[in-house]
Design an enzyme around this catalytic site. Structure first.
Site, PDB file in Angstrom:
ATOM      1  N   CYS A   1      -2.123   8.963   2.453  1.00  0.00           N
ATOM      2  CA  CYS A   1      -1.793   8.407   1.128  1.00  0.00           C
ATOM      3  C   CYS A   1      -2.820   8.822   0.090  1.00  0.00           C
ATOM      4  O   CYS A   1      -2.485   9.045  -1.070  1.00  0.00           O
ATOM      5  CB  CYS A   1      -1.720   6.891   1.225  1.00  0.00           C
ATOM      6  SG  CYS A   1      -3.165   6.168   2.010  1.00  0.00           S
TER       7      CYS A   1
ATOM      8  N   GLU B   1       0.885  -1.170   0.000  1.00  0.00           N
ATOM      9  CA  GLU B   1       0.000   0.000   0.000  1.00  0.00           C
ATOM     10  C   GLU B   1       0.914   1.208   0.000  1.00  0.00           C
ATOM     11  O   GLU B   1       1.548   1.510   1.016  1.00  0.00           O
ATOM     12  CB  GLU B   1      -0.878   0.013   1.255  1.00  0.00           C
ATOM     13  CG  GLU B   1      -1.776  -1.180   1.421  1.00  0.00           C
ATOM     14  CD  GLU B   1      -2.919  -1.215   0.440  1.00  0.00           C
ATOM     15  OE1 GLU B   1      -3.216  -0.164  -0.171  1.00  0.00           O
ATOM     16  OE2 GLU B   1      -3.500  -2.289   0.253  1.00  0.00           O
TER      17      GLU B   1
END
Ligand code: NAD
Length: 499
Positions: A304, A270
């Site tokens: 993110c 990720e």
């Protein structure tokens, strides 16, 4: 909710965790070489805690403890229902200690404790509960086959735990991301050696205590704090680790693939993002401006999925840029524990320098600085919310993940134009479409290269929804059923029905 506790109270609570030692095989132990590392407050630049700095030898001990539970321990013999019950118990304990855990994360990363109390912790608890629900529903399939040498057969599949997992976690929303990994991997029947970020070890070590209290057998969850280049690297290299699940930067993700790839470890990554927020001229502009501001400034932009590329239809570009700049200027920056402060510092000195380097680069490349850009504090790593307008998608402030409160506004003309610019990125994590036109909303959402798209809302992150990206944003999905299945291997079994 109580008012945020003071850093001193948070520290006192933190020191309760066996002097921040490693957690291996159900025991708190110092690093094998006695090494320690300091946790520094981004607000005051003072040391607020000292944790053990693990070694490759510590990783080896932890892997052996995790392997023992998987190969024949109590954990191996437990049914999915029993595992689910333990994860539910863990969720109950996290809920009991939610404020303390939120305060621990907040004190390490210089964030107001209110945000993790309202968002990270509820999400972490939901993730554990959602995963607990899957633990007894990890099913195989019965598959019709034509038979074997003219004789009938029956084939079915089993979903087995992938094995010992090495979990590597970043600092930006540490406890939540830890639970994104822990809940699903426990539901699938795996064991784990977890490495928190060196900046945020407190909440992970508190979680170790809660795992014990919940009755999760010793050795199932092991926590080795320390540096990425030591502990993280040792996890990737260790032959006893079957899967690495990593959340962090694309640079480290690439390094992990380089090490783990030839060892044929399963790898989930990720990584970062440069998520577009696409604002059409038929959008509800006030809601869009508010949503875009949240998408850029939430957690000081250290998310993110931060929507830092704001693509705005040309006719409304100037007006919308002024709205975002107004929102940026209204944000009060300072010590997150002070009354009325809405934004704390960025979390690390290196991060502060990186964000400022990009701001200077944006100005040099010719984007128009509408808000922020200057440093207003002499102590602590504070960055003013910053808005660049009239930018081009080729500029570094549009292409690179800055990981700070900096938005880059890029005008576009048509829907096709918007999709082309949105997809002209090596990243593909989140995207948002702001429009009043339902058909266009779905057209654009389907055309954008991203793991998750919000229509008239910013990046919904939910325990039930798969989360992850394409391109440099990563490989694989966390959360939801996809997140649980990512910790399983599918085995096919065929039985001859003759004789
Ligand atoms: P980072 O890559 O520097 O560190 C992440 C973790 O990896 C830390 O625990 C670190 O100690 C460890 N590490 C560092 N070097 C290592 C090595 N050589 N081998 C193994 N492990 C190593 O990232 P960060 O600064 O902690 O976090 C910021 C990044 O994380 C951003 O790029 C952000 O976008 C990304 N992120 C992604 C998601 C997502 O869900 N996609 C969520 C949060 C953060």
């Amino acid at each position: 909710m109580n008012s945020p506790s003071t850093p001193a109270a948070q520290l006192a609570a933190a020191q309760d965790i066996a002097a921040l030692e490693l957690f291996i095989g159900g025991r708190f132990v110092p690093a094998s070489d006695g090494g320690t590392l300091d946790v520094v407050s981004p607000v005051t630049e003072d040391v607020i805690a000292t944790s053990a700095s693990g070694t490759a030898a510590d990783v080896d001990t932890a892997v052996k403890a995790a392997r023992a539970q998987l190969d024949g321990g109590e954990w191996r013999r437990m049914s999915g229902s029993q595992r689910g019950l333990l994860i539910h118990r863990l969720a109950d304990l996290v809920a009991r200690d939610a404020e303390l855990i939120a305060d621990m994360d907040a004190s390490c990363i210089g964030r107001s404790p209110i945000e993790p109390r309202l968002l990270d912790l509820p999400n972490a608890i939901e993730t554990l509960r959602h995963a607990a629900g899957w633990a007894d529903k990890i099913e195989g399939r019965t598959i019709p086959t034509p038979g074997y040498m003219g004789m009938p057969t029956m084939s079915y599949t089993l979903r087995e735990p992938v094995g010992v997992v090495g979990a590597i976690v970043p600092w930006n929303t540490p406890f939540m991301i830890t639970c994104w990994k822990l809940g699903p991997l426990l539901a699938a029947g795996c064991t784990v050696v977890l490495k928190p970020s060196e900046e945020t070890p407190l909440s992970a070590l508190h979680l170790a205590k809660l795992c014990q209290e919940a009755g999760i057998p010793d050795g199932v969850v092991n926590i080795v704090t320390g540096y990425g280049r030591v502990v993280g690297k040792a996890l990737c290299e260790h032959p006893g680790i079957d899967k690495i699940t990593f959340t962090g930067s694309p640079e480290v993700g690439a390094e992990i693939q380089r090490i783990a790839g030839p060892l044929f470890k399963r790898v989930s990554l990720e990584l970062g993002g440069k998520s577009p927020q696409i604002v059409f001229d038929d959008a509800a502009l006030d809601a869009a401006a508010q949503g875009c501001a949240m998408g850029v400034f939430f957690n000081q932009g250290q998310i993110c999925a931060a929507g830092t590329r704001v693509l705005v239809q040309r006719g409304i570009a100037e007006r919308f840029a002024a709205m975002l700049a107004g929102a940026a200027k209204s944000v009060k920056v300072g010590n997150p524990l002070d009354e009325g402060v809405q934004m704390g510092p960025v979390s690390k000195k290196g991060q502060f320098e990186r964000v400022n380097r990009y701001i200077r680069q944006g100005i040099a490349e010719g984007a128009t600085l509408l808000a922020g850009g200057e440093t207003t504090h002499t102590k602590g790593w504070f960055v003013q919310p910053t808005i660049f307008a009239d930018a081009k998608n080729s500029m570094s402030i549009a292409q690179d993940e800055i990981f700070g409160p900096v938005a880059t506004i890029i005008p576009f003309d048509t829907e096709e134009d918007a999709i082309r610019i949105a997809n002209d990125s090596r990243y593909g994590l989140g995207a948002t479409v702001w429009t009043g036109n339902v058909a266009r909303a779905h057209r654009v959402a389907q055309a954008v290269r991203a793991g998750a798209v919000g229509i008239n809302c910013w990046a919904p992150i939910d325990a039930r929804l798969p989360w992850g990206g394409v391109g440099s944003s990563g490989i694989g999905r966390e959360c939801g059923l996809s997140g649980v299945l990512a910790y399983t291997e599918e085995k096919a079994i065929t039985v001859l029905l003759a004789g």
